[in-house]
Design a protein around this motif. Structure first.
Motif, PDB file in Angstrom:
ATOM      1  N   THR A 124      60.805  -2.099  69.071  1.00  0.00           N
ATOM      2  CA  THR A 124      59.724  -1.433  69.802  1.00  0.00           C
ATOM      3  C   THR A 124      60.159  -0.021  70.213  1.00  0.00           C
ATOM      4  O   THR A 124      61.346   0.308  70.167  1.00  0.00           O
ATOM      5  CB  THR A 124      59.356  -2.236  71.074  1.00  0.00           C
ATOM      6  OG1 THR A 124      60.537  -2.406  71.869  1.00  0.00           O
ATOM      7  CG2 THR A 124      58.793  -3.602  70.742  1.00  0.00           C
ATOM      8  N   THR A 125      59.201   0.784  70.621  1.00  0.00           N
ATOM      9  CA  THR A 125      59.483   2.150  71.078  1.00  0.00           C
ATOM     10  C   THR A 125      59.840   2.088  72.560  1.00  0.00           C
ATOM     11  O   THR A 125      58.980   2.273  73.430  1.00  0.00           O
ATOM     12  CB  THR A 125      58.249   3.046  70.818  1.00  0.00           C
ATOM     13  OG1 THR A 125      57.875   2.895  69.446  1.00  0.00           O
ATOM     14  CG2 THR A 125      58.554   4.504  71.104  1.00  0.00           C
ATOM     15  N   ASP A 131      56.723  -0.132  75.164  1.00  0.00           N
ATOM     16  CA  ASP A 131      55.805  -0.314  74.031  1.00  0.00           C
ATOM     17  C   ASP A 131      55.606  -1.808  73.746  1.00  0.00           C
ATOM     18  O   ASP A 131      54.486  -2.265  73.501  1.00  0.00           O
ATOM     19  CB  ASP A 131      56.410   0.412  72.813  1.00  0.00           C
ATOM     20  CG  ASP A 131      55.740   0.069  71.498  1.00  0.00           C
ATOM     21  OD1 ASP A 131      54.509   0.168  71.438  1.00  0.00           O
ATOM     22  OD2 ASP A 131      56.451  -0.286  70.532  1.00  0.00           O
ATOM     23  N   SER A 158      66.261  -2.769  75.803  1.00  0.00           N
ATOM     24  CA  SER A 158      66.065  -1.346  75.512  1.00  0.00           C
ATOM     25  C   SER A 158      67.400  -0.626  75.356  1.00  0.00           C
ATOM     26  O   SER A 158      68.421  -1.100  75.848  1.00  0.00           O
ATOM     27  CB  SER A 158      65.272  -0.773  76.697  1.00  0.00           C
ATOM     28  OG  SER A 158      65.394   0.607  76.802  1.00  0.00           O
ATOM     29  N   ARG A 196      64.156   6.211  72.599  1.00  0.00           N
ATOM     30  CA  ARG A 196      63.036   5.259  72.673  1.00  0.00           C
ATOM     31  C   ARG A 196      63.294   4.050  71.777  1.00  0.00           C
ATOM     32  O   ARG A 196      62.476   3.671  70.943  1.00  0.00           O
ATOM     33  CB  ARG A 196      61.691   5.920  72.289  1.00  0.00           C
ATOM     34  CG  ARG A 196      61.332   7.189  73.032  1.00  0.00           C
ATOM     35  CD  ARG A 196      61.399   7.087  74.545  1.00  0.00           C
ATOM     36  NE  ARG A 196      60.525   6.104  75.137  1.00  0.00           N
ATOM     37  CZ  ARG A 196      60.937   5.117  75.950  1.00  0.00           C
ATOM     38  NH1 ARG A 196      62.206   4.975  76.265  1.00  0.00           N
ATOM     39  NH2 ARG A 196      60.089   4.260  76.444  1.00  0.00           N
ATOM     40  N   ARG A 216      50.495   1.326  64.719  1.00  0.00           N
ATOM     41  CA  ARG A 216      51.371   2.453  65.096  1.00  0.00           C
ATOM     42  C   ARG A 216      52.523   2.611  64.075  1.00  0.00           C
ATOM     43  O   ARG A 216      53.524   3.264  64.359  1.00  0.00           O
ATOM     44  CB  ARG A 216      51.853   2.335  66.551  1.00  0.00           C
ATOM     45  CG  ARG A 216      52.558   1.036  66.953  1.00  0.00           C
ATOM     46  CD  ARG A 216      54.053   1.112  66.718  1.00  0.00           C
ATOM     47  NE  ARG A 216      54.823   0.133  67.462  1.00  0.00           N
ATOM     48  CZ  ARG A 216      55.565  -0.796  66.876  1.00  0.00           C
ATOM     49  NH1 ARG A 216      55.559  -0.941  65.562  1.00  0.00           N
ATOM     50  NH2 ARG A 216      56.312  -1.609  67.607  1.00  0.00           N
ATOM     51  N   PRO A 232      58.372   1.772  65.059  1.00  0.00           N
ATOM     52  CA  PRO A 232      59.069   2.525  66.108  1.00  0.00           C
ATOM     53  C   PRO A 232      59.987   3.564  65.462  1.00  0.00           C
ATOM     54  O   PRO A 232      60.350   3.414  64.282  1.00  0.00           O
ATOM     55  CB  PRO A 232      59.901   1.462  66.835  1.00  0.00           C
ATOM     56  CG  PRO A 232      59.552   0.153  66.224  1.00  0.00           C
ATOM     57  CD  PRO A 232      58.910   0.411  64.921  1.00  0.00           C
ATOM     58  N   PRO A 233      60.400   4.615  66.192  1.00  0.00           N
ATOM     59  CA  PRO A 233      61.302   5.617  65.615  1.00  0.00           C
ATOM     60  C   PRO A 233      62.539   4.945  65.006  1.00  0.00           C
ATOM     61  O   PRO A 233      63.171   4.112  65.661  1.00  0.00           O
ATOM     62  CB  PRO A 233      61.699   6.487  66.815  1.00  0.00           C
ATOM     63  CG  PRO A 233      60.643   6.239  67.842  1.00  0.00           C
ATOM     64  CD  PRO A 233      60.123   4.869  67.611  1.00  0.00           C
ATOM     65  N   GLY A 251      65.758   5.471  66.837  1.00  0.00           N
ATOM     66  CA  GLY A 251      65.846   4.587  68.003  1.00  0.00           C
ATOM     67  C   GLY A 251      66.255   3.178  67.605  1.00  0.00           C
ATOM     68  O   GLY A 251      67.006   2.502  68.326  1.00  0.00           O
ATOM     69  N   GLN A 252      65.779   2.733  66.441  1.00  0.00           N
ATOM     70  CA  GLN A 252      66.185   1.415  65.940  1.00  0.00           C
ATOM     71  C   GLN A 252      67.688   1.406  65.638  1.00  0.00           C
ATOM     72  O   GLN A 252      68.395   0.431  65.938  1.00  0.00           O
ATOM     73  CB  GLN A 252      65.404   1.065  64.672  1.00  0.00           C
ATOM     74  CG  GLN A 252      63.909   0.888  64.890  1.00  0.00           C
ATOM     75  CD  GLN A 252      63.211   0.371  63.637  1.00  0.00           C
ATOM     76  OE1 GLN A 252      63.657  -0.578  63.007  1.00  0.00           O
ATOM     77  NE2 GLN A 252      62.100   1.015  63.279  1.00  0.00           N
TER      78      GLN A 252
END
Length: 487
Positions: A141-142, A146, A295, A307, A331, A334-335, A338-339
């Motif tokens: 997720t972002t 998110d 996160s 994110r 969407r 996710p970026p 970020g992953q």
């Protein structure tokens, strides 16, 4: 000019959204900061922002290994450089192998990169000492926000008495109330017990649940553990009671566990809701619907800007899961950077790998400094007449109770603002310290608080606490009412 979009035609749900962490106090702080840069005279030289859990903005240093892996993924030619350790290169190659065209610049599947999802499942099994984790239950997720929003979107339905009620702790992290307003769900408050270190009492859950049944359909239970803004760490017994209650009333449990690495009190330990549920036996583990969130933004990495985040979804019906994937696919993904950062959080250097000694040193430095600052914050605040601060057992914040004299309460009412907002505005204008009023998180009627982060460097935090203490005494004297809050 006649506009289509005005305050009158604006979506009313957007108007109802409030997010105190970046609310009016922070806007004022930015304005003051700009003024200082332009040479305006103030009784202080800088604005100290203690309003948000943004570790790097407060001076925390990045974890070298995480940045190395993300740098290698972003710029693969660095894989040839001898300046990067082999364990970082192995992880970067594996992540790139899972990306389309072996590039971080490609979209991933909506659920996230498969090998990262598998690493998260392996991490969860290690963390929970063998409790099985299926990588197909994991969604990148972002940030955790998110994921929380996506799950709430699935859950909100019905009209009138059948409208979804979402049970949230008070005080709460304002993401929840904001999301509930945006989705037109019904907010159901359950109060944490300040007198017992912000404990969650299952009888209070029952009270809130049965009261809410009169006007909505409470079917979601949100938990924040360790707590934000309250910093408490829930006991295993408490978690078991909560899960038993959720099982009895068939509630969907959302467990926000982003501070799972931030536990400072030697008497406390983080227990995941999933592990406790598993230990309660198959009757519970195979039936309670539970989604847990994590996160890159918190813990010891503090990588807010990437994110990165994930959620683990258990006991969700297969056809509903298909709807979740559809919702996430809107969407795209996710970026991917970020992953990659999330992958390093769950797959850090292990003993025997070249980066392990430095990684361990950096990690322990961050966590021991936070533990020291948590204790120092509690101790200094509790010495001030009219301030009472519970132990900061975990997370990144103190949420002390403050006594506000009746005359100040009257003045705030006349100005049309909550008394703790007046307090925080005065503090900002007189000392340059930016904190968030308790009213932005919710609090029991007639009590006042503020939330401050413990993230500034130790010396700066000490200065902040000293200035705050001096301001508080001056504030009380000014309103001529120096007395302790009821304990």
């Amino acid at each position: 000019m006649e506009r289509s979009l005005t305050m009158e035609t604006l979506n009313p749900n957007v108007k109802a959204v409030e997010y105190a962490v970046r609310g009016p106090i922070v806007l004022k702080a930015v304005e003051i900061e700009k003024g200082l840069q332009q040479g305006m005279k103030r009784p202080f030289e800088e604005v100290i922002k203690a309003n948000i859990g943004d570790a790097h903005a407060m001076g925390q240093q990045p974890i070298t290994f995480l940045r190395q892996v993300v740098a290698l993924c972003t710029c693969p030619e660095l894989l040839e450089s001898p300046a990067f350790p082999e364990d970082a290169k192995i992880r970067a190659r594996r992540i790139l192998q899972g990306c389309g065209g072996k590039s971080l610049g490609s979209y991933s599947d909506s659920q996230g990169v498969d090998c990262i999802r598998k690493d998260i499942a392996a991490y969860l099994e290690r963390r929970d000492q063998g409790v099985p984790a299926n990588w197909e239950d994991i969604y990148l997720t972002t940030g955790a926000s998110d994921g929380i929003m996506s799950i709430l979107k699935l859950l909100v339905s019905g009209q009138g008495l059948s409208r979804t009620g979402v049970m949230i702790p008070i005080p709460q992290y304002p993401l929840y109330s904001a999301a509930i307003s945006e989705l037109e769900a019904v907010q159901v408050n359950y109060y944490l017990d300040e007198e017992h270190c912000w404990a969650l009492d299952v009888n209070e859950l029952r009270r809130a649940y049965w009261e809410a049944k009169r006007y909505c359909n409470p079917k979601v239970l949100c938990i924040i553990n360790p707590g934000n803004p309250t910093g408490q760490v829930q006991s295993r017994k408490c978690i078991e009671d909560v899960l038993h209650f959720a099982y009895e009333e068939k509630l969907f449990v959302m467990s926000d566990e982003v501070y799972q690495d931030n536990v400072y009190s030697p008497d406390c330990q983080f227990h995941s809701f999933k592990k406790v549920l598993y230990e309660m036996g198959p009757e519970y583990f195979d039936s309670v619907e539970l989604t847990s969130f994590h996160s890159t933004s918190k813990g010891y990495t503090g990588e807010c800007g990437f994110r990165g985040g994930y959620m683990e979804v258990i006991n969700m019906a297969a056809e509903v899961k298909a709807q979740l994937v559809k919702l996430l696919s809107v969407r795209l993904c996710p970026p991917v950077s970020g992953q990659a950062a999330m992958d390093v959080v769950v797959n850090p250097p292990q003993q025997g790998e070249p980066s392990y000694p430095q990684f361990l040193k950096e990690k322990m430095l961050v966590l021991s400094a936070l533990a020291e600052k948590a204790k120092m914050t509690e101790e200094i605040l509790n010495k001030v007449p009219g301030i009472k601060c519970n132990p900061v057992q975990g997370a990144m914040y103190a949420f002390p109770r403050i006594f506000i004299p009746p005359q100040a309460i009257e003045e705030a009412k006349a100005l049309g603002m909550p008394p703790d907002m007046l307090y925080c505005l005065r503090l900002l204008e007189e000392t340059g310290i930016c904190i968030v009023p308790g009213s932005g998180f919710g609090q029991k009627e007639g009590t006042y608080h503020f939330r401050m982060t413990i993230l500034p460097p130790t010396e700066k935090l000490k200065v902040l606490l000293e200035k705050l203490s001096a301001f508080h005494i001056k504030f009380l004297e000014e309103y001529a009412a120096l007395q302790e809050p009821s304990r």
